[in-house]
Design a protein around this motif. Structure first.
Motif, PDB file in Angstrom:
ATOM      1  N   PRO A 283       5.023   0.625 -12.788  1.00 50.25           N
ATOM      2  CA  PRO A 283       4.821  -0.293 -11.660  1.00 50.25           C
ATOM      3  C   PRO A 283       5.759  -1.488 -11.821  1.00 50.25           C
ATOM      4  O   PRO A 283       6.308  -1.695 -12.896  1.00 50.25           O
ATOM      5  N   SER A 295       8.570  -9.874   1.239  1.00 49.18           N
ATOM      6  CA  SER A 295       9.553  -8.967   0.653  1.00 49.18           C
ATOM      7  C   SER A 295       8.924  -7.623   0.331  1.00 49.18           C
ATOM      8  O   SER A 295       7.698  -7.485   0.342  1.00 49.18           O
ATOM      9  N   LEU A 296       9.794  -6.661   0.059  1.00 48.61           N
ATOM     10  CA  LEU A 296       9.349  -5.361  -0.438  1.00 48.61           C
ATOM     11  C   LEU A 296       9.819  -5.227  -1.882  1.00 48.61           C
ATOM     12  O   LEU A 296      10.984  -5.496  -2.174  1.00 48.61           O
ATOM     13  N   VAL A 297       8.904  -4.809  -2.761  1.00 52.09           N
ATOM     14  CA  VAL A 297       9.255  -4.661  -4.171  1.00 52.09           C
ATOM     15  C   VAL A 297       8.845  -3.266  -4.633  1.00 52.09           C
ATOM     16  O   VAL A 297       7.708  -2.859  -4.436  1.00 52.09           O
ATOM     17  N   GLU A 299       8.743   0.154  -7.457  1.00 49.62           N
ATOM     18  CA  GLU A 299       8.373   0.414  -8.844  1.00 49.62           C
ATOM     19  C   GLU A 299       9.584   0.262  -9.754  1.00 49.62           C
ATOM     20  O   GLU A 299      10.717   0.505  -9.353  1.00 49.62           O
TER      21      GLU A 299
ATOM     22  N   VAL B 279       2.768  12.056  -7.891  1.00 50.86           N
ATOM     23  CA  VAL B 279       3.470  11.173  -6.975  1.00 50.86           C
ATOM     24  C   VAL B 279       2.681  11.040  -5.680  1.00 50.86           C
ATOM     25  O   VAL B 279       2.072  11.990  -5.213  1.00 50.86           O
ATOM     26  N   LYS B 280       2.686   9.824  -5.123  1.00 46.39           N
ATOM     27  CA  LYS B 280       1.884   9.607  -3.924  1.00 46.39           C
ATOM     28  C   LYS B 280       2.705   9.289  -2.664  1.00 46.39           C
ATOM     29  O   LYS B 280       2.165   9.162  -1.590  1.00 46.39           O
ATOM     30  N   ASP B 281       4.027   9.111  -2.790  1.00 45.38           N
ATOM     31  CA  ASP B 281       4.877   8.803  -1.633  1.00 45.38           C
ATOM     32  C   ASP B 281       4.401   7.581  -0.840  1.00 45.38           C
ATOM     33  O   ASP B 281       4.330   7.605   0.385  1.00 45.38           O
ATOM     34  N   GLU B 282       4.050   6.541  -1.562  1.00 49.82           N
ATOM     35  CA  GLU B 282       3.727   5.270  -0.905  1.00 49.82           C
ATOM     36  C   GLU B 282       5.017   4.491  -0.674  1.00 49.82           C
ATOM     37  O   GLU B 282       6.014   4.714  -1.356  1.00 49.82           O
ATOM     38  N   ILE B 283       5.008   3.557   0.267  1.00 48.42           N
ATOM     39  CA  ILE B 283       6.177   2.691   0.424  1.00 48.42           C
ATOM     40  C   ILE B 283       6.106   1.605  -0.652  1.00 48.42           C
ATOM     41  O   ILE B 283       5.071   1.410  -1.280  1.00 48.42           O
ATOM     42  N   PRO B 284       7.214   0.882  -0.884  1.00 48.24           N
ATOM     43  CA  PRO B 284       7.167  -0.183  -1.896  1.00 48.24           C
ATOM     44  C   PRO B 284       6.089  -1.217  -1.554  1.00 48.24           C
ATOM     45  O   PRO B 284       5.637  -1.300  -0.415  1.00 48.24           O
ATOM     46  N   ALA B 285       5.703  -1.996  -2.562  1.00 50.56           N
ATOM     47  CA  ALA B 285       4.692  -3.029  -2.346  1.00 50.56           C
ATOM     48  C   ALA B 285       5.230  -4.073  -1.379  1.00 50.56           C
ATOM     49  O   ALA B 285       6.394  -4.453  -1.452  1.00 50.56           O
ATOM     50  N   LYS B 286       4.350  -4.531  -0.501  1.00 56.12           N
ATOM     51  CA  LYS B 286       4.782  -5.470   0.530  1.00 56.12           C
ATOM     52  C   LYS B 286       4.135  -6.833   0.281  1.00 56.12           C
ATOM     53  O   LYS B 286       2.925  -6.937   0.145  1.00 56.12           O
ATOM     54  N   ALA B 299       1.703  -1.569  -8.399  1.00 57.97           N
ATOM     55  CA  ALA B 299       2.292  -0.288  -8.014  1.00 57.97           C
ATOM     56  C   ALA B 299       2.720  -0.304  -6.551  1.00 57.97           C
ATOM     57  O   ALA B 299       2.430  -1.246  -5.805  1.00 57.97           O
ATOM     58  N   ASP B 300       3.387   0.764  -6.131  1.00 60.89           N
ATOM     59  CA  ASP B 300       3.819   0.917  -4.738  1.00 60.89           C
ATOM     60  C   ASP B 300       2.618   0.944  -3.796  1.00 60.89           C
ATOM     61  O   ASP B 300       1.492   1.241  -4.201  1.00 60.89           O
TER      62      ASP B 300
END
Lengths: 412, 375
Positions: A283, A295-297, A299, B279-286, B299-300
């Motif tokens: 993560p 923003s987008l971050v 893993e 793997v879960k295919d999530e988008i990046p953390a917003k 995590a994502d």
């Protein structure tokens, strides 16, 4: 085994307008949106539309694309019957040649399509960001008993001159087609998404191939030929987000479209996921002194400084006292301590040393219009920027041009 | 890369000290470190060692484990030669379908052991995490000609209240040969604790298990290792990296939090030996306009517009504007609504904390909320 529909994805382009970002890979493999690659979009659309057979046509560095796609398992395209195939040009005992145009690429691979004996083929280009259900488009195609269906999007009138424009009658039947018209009669822009009846397309391609003056291109040759012959061709109206990311400016904008609340481009839809080769990374970590907003971050990132209105791709590291604003940081790039990055795209594996300034905000009245990038600073893949360097807005930095910027440009 | 060993993981351990965290899952399936399950670390250790034949013994509550592992493709274990073998209990003429101990389980899966082509067996438990490969321990095992080699580390912490499968090693003067073993000792005489990794020749394993089984032996450590410690040549192999023992809710909390504090704990993510997971295919953390995040592993798929400090957030966690989350472990898909305040809590998957709620645990006593609760 027979398939109702087979997809042929035109991924050929080197993407010269994306310049330094495509020096070792084709345009569709360019990163997008924090963890994706551009090609993930058409592939995921196919899978989500239950199209399980996809040929990917490329003649530019097929290895990178091949390595990325692998067996197709990441898109659920590792099928016993169907799946994803990279189709580079090849030699036969008689001849062999590069793909001379989009239609020629399909023509050279007709035997690939023939083995599935499909009723329809879906032709896509690999450099657009959008979510679309091709099954709905196919239903539209079948209902209209068309020979070809072309997806169109209403674009602002003032931009219509940049697109291929479909002029239609009131029933949606295409009456004429103009490539980048100076005075557009319609604002229905072609999205580069076609469905053809395979048999008919095959016969038009055959005739086209026999014509030495043809450029073997869908837009320039095949579609006009079909229109002239009076084939029924219809425009399928699409509503929603669609963006050609063929330029640095539009690539940057499309990334920014994922920010905001709600974002213009929303990808967190569980019923329409975008699949990708997920990196094997932990993560992300945000440090005690860090601030991250809007923003987008992804893993694998480590963010220890200030991040605002930016997209950080997998494995990007931003050290202490860094400031990153309005920027796109590609996978595994590093921004060293004390560096400030403003409105920039930092390429994969690029390393920005300490106390570097990239893309200072413009002074009032100052206009930068770099042909390639507008006022976006672009650092190429794998470039190492030494400590203390200043990179102005709109600059393009590659291994070759780096010397111009080091030591205040005295080396230039 | 090890070519002459295969793995066997026992995930049937019961642990009442895990409370609600193992209400509907095995310890091996407990989420850890922001995007993993405990089993991911063990399986990745095997795969990163080049061991691609791995049997996994399940006991009860194995639905979430099976769901997580699938065909094993995320670990590259969907192989024609070898691969991942899920070994759930099944009733036979001499087994009722429930294992009474690991010896019982090993006896039942002896067919798998006999069928494998490799000479050496790497036995593993499922509550000890580390990120390493088994190349050195297997090499030492071969060079010393030991009957059994046990991986251990030095762990000075001891809490008798939370003792769980605690095997301690006492050595000869040479420091390698095991002179004595202690099993859940009241007053331990050694800080050297087994990491639940045991290297043994396959043939010897079969002999020992079948012999013990025929006498009603149940527990591999008690009825085989302790019983035969003087007859067998048992060696230790010392591991100096970070080891997380998930013995209880407290140790679970502690080892998650150490990821935020200790450099060596973060090494469990060591990219030299990547940890694979589903793997879960999530988008990046917003991060939203009002996000205020410090010292957090995330995590994502998260969507953060509130305050988060000193916490571990798993995939798809939502923290609304005005919510405050501190010293917390928030598992996949949980939602913290506006104005809620959390401190020292563990939220299992899919928990919703409604607006304005305050949930306070304390240092050493984290509050646990079970899966899918709405608070």
């Amino acid at each position: 085994m027979k398939k109702k529909i087979v997809c042929m994805l035109l991924a050929g382009g080197q993407g010269s307008r994306l310049g330094v970002l495509t020096s070792s890979m084709a345009k569709p493999a360019v990163p997008f949106g924090g963890k994706f690659r551009i090609i993930d979009f058409p592939l995921s659309n196919c899978v989500n539309s239950e199209i399980d057979t996809v040929g990917v046509l490329t003649q530019y560095r097929p290895l990178a694309l091949n390595a990325y796609l692998g067996t197709g398992q990441h898109w659920d395209l590792d099928r016993s019957n169907g799946g994803v195939f990279v189709l580079p040009p090849y030699m036969t005992e008689h001849d062999g040649r590069w793909y001379s145009g989009t239609a020629n690429a399909i023509w050279q691979n007709r035997s690939f399509v023939d083995q599935y004996n499909p009723d329809y083929v879906l032709i896509l280009s690999g450099d657009h960001i959008y979510k679309m259900n091709y099954t709905k488009m196919l239903r539209f195609h079948i209902e209209h008993e068309a020979a070809a269906t072309i997806a169109v999007l209403r674009v602002p009138w003032e931009e219509a001159h940049r697109f291929g424009i479909m002029n239609t009658d009131e029933d949606g039947k295409i009456v004429s087609f103009e490539e980048k018209p100076k005075e557009p009669k319609s604002n229905n822009a072609s999205m580069g998404i076609y469905i053809f009846n395979w048999k008919e397309l095959r016969s038009y391609m055959e005739r086209d191939d026999a014509d030495p003056s043809s450029e073997n291109d869908f837009g320039k040759n095949i579609i006009p030929a079909m229109l002239n012959a009076g084939e029924k061709m219809v425009a399928y109206p699409f509503e929603g987000y669609w963006k050609d990311v063929g330029t640095i400016q539009s690539l940057w904008e499309a990334n920014m479209d994922m920010l905001g609340d709600p974002p213009v481009l929303q990808l967190d839809d569980p019923s329409w996921r975008i699949y990708t080769r997920n990196p094997v990374m932990p993560p992300h970590y945000v440090g005690t002194e860090a601030t991250v907003v809007n923003s987008l971050v992804s893993e694998g990132c480590v963010a220890l400084g200030e991040v605002e209105h930016s997209v950080l791709f997998c494995g990007a590291s931003l050290y202490e006292n860094t400031v990153v604003r309005d920027s796109v940081i590609f996978p595994n790039a590093v921004v060293g301590e004390g560096s400030v990055v403003h409105k920039a795209i930092i390429g994969e594996n690029a390393v920005i040393g300490e106390n570097v300034r990239i893309g200072d905000p413009l002074k009032e009245g100052e206009v930068i219009d770099n042909r390639l990038t507008g006022d976006i600073a672009l650092i190429g893949n794998d470039v190492n920027i030494p400590a203390g360097t200043v990179i102005p807005a709109g600059a393009v930095v590659t291994q070759q041009t780096l010397a111009q910027f080091v030591n205040g440009g005295t080396n230039a | 890369m090890i070519q002459d060993a295969f793995g066997l993981i026992f995930t049937g351990e019961d642990n009442p000290l895990m409370h609600d965290l193992t209400l509907s899952r095995a310890v091996a399936a407990v989420p850890y470190g922001g995007r993993y399950r405990v089993i991911d670390f063990i399986l990745s250790d095997f795969v990163n060692s080049g061991i691609f034949t791995v049997g996994l013994i399940t006991q009860k509550n194995y639905h979430s484990l099976m769901d997580h592992l699938g065909t094993g493709k995320e670990w590259d274990l969907n192989r024609k030669r070898g691969g991942l073998f899920l070994l759930p209990p099944f009733s036979t003429k001499d087994n009722t379908g429930v294992y009474r101990g690991d010896i019982d389980a090993y006896h039942s899966v002896m067919q798998f052991v006999r069928h494998s082509n490799q000479k050496y067996l790497v036995l593993s438990g499922s509550h000890t995490l580390f990120n390493t490969t088994f190349e050195q321990i297997v090499k030492q095992h071969k060079e010393t000609g030991a009957d059994i080699t046990i991986m251990y580390n030095e762990d000075p912490e001891f809490n008798p209240e939370e003792q769980n499968r605690d095997l301690r090693l006492l050595f000869d003067e040479d420091g390698r040969r095991v002179r004595e073993l202690e099993w859940n000792p009241r007053y331990p005489r050694s800080n050297y604790r087994s990491c639940e990794i045991i290297i043994i020749d396959k043939a010897l394993f079969e002999d020992l298990v079948e012999e013990s089984y025929s006498r009603g032996g149940l527990d591999f450590v008690r009825d085989i290792l302790l019983t035969h410690v003087h007859e067998l040549n048992i060696m230790g192999w010392r591991y100096d990296g970070y080891v997380a023992r998930i013995d209880s809710v407290n140790t679970y909390f502690k080892h998650n939090m150490e990821l935020l504090k200790k450099k060596d704990a973060y090494d469990i993510y060591n990219m030299k030996h990547p940890i694979y997971t589903k793997v879960k295919d999530e988008i990046p953390a917003k991060y939203g306009e009002h996000a205020d995040v410090h010292n957090v592993v995330m995590a994502d798929g998260c969507n953060i517009d509130g305050t988060v400090e000193n916490s571990i957030l798993f995939r798809g966690v939502k923290v609304e504007r005005g919510a405050v989350v501190k010293n917390a472990i928030i598992m996949q898909g949980s939602t913290i609504r506006s104005g809620a305040k959390l401190d020292h809590v563990i939220l299992d998957k899919g928990v919703t904390v409604t607006e304005g709620r305050t949930l306070n645990g304390y240092e050493g006593i984290p509050l646990v909320f079970r899966k899918n609760l709405t608070i």
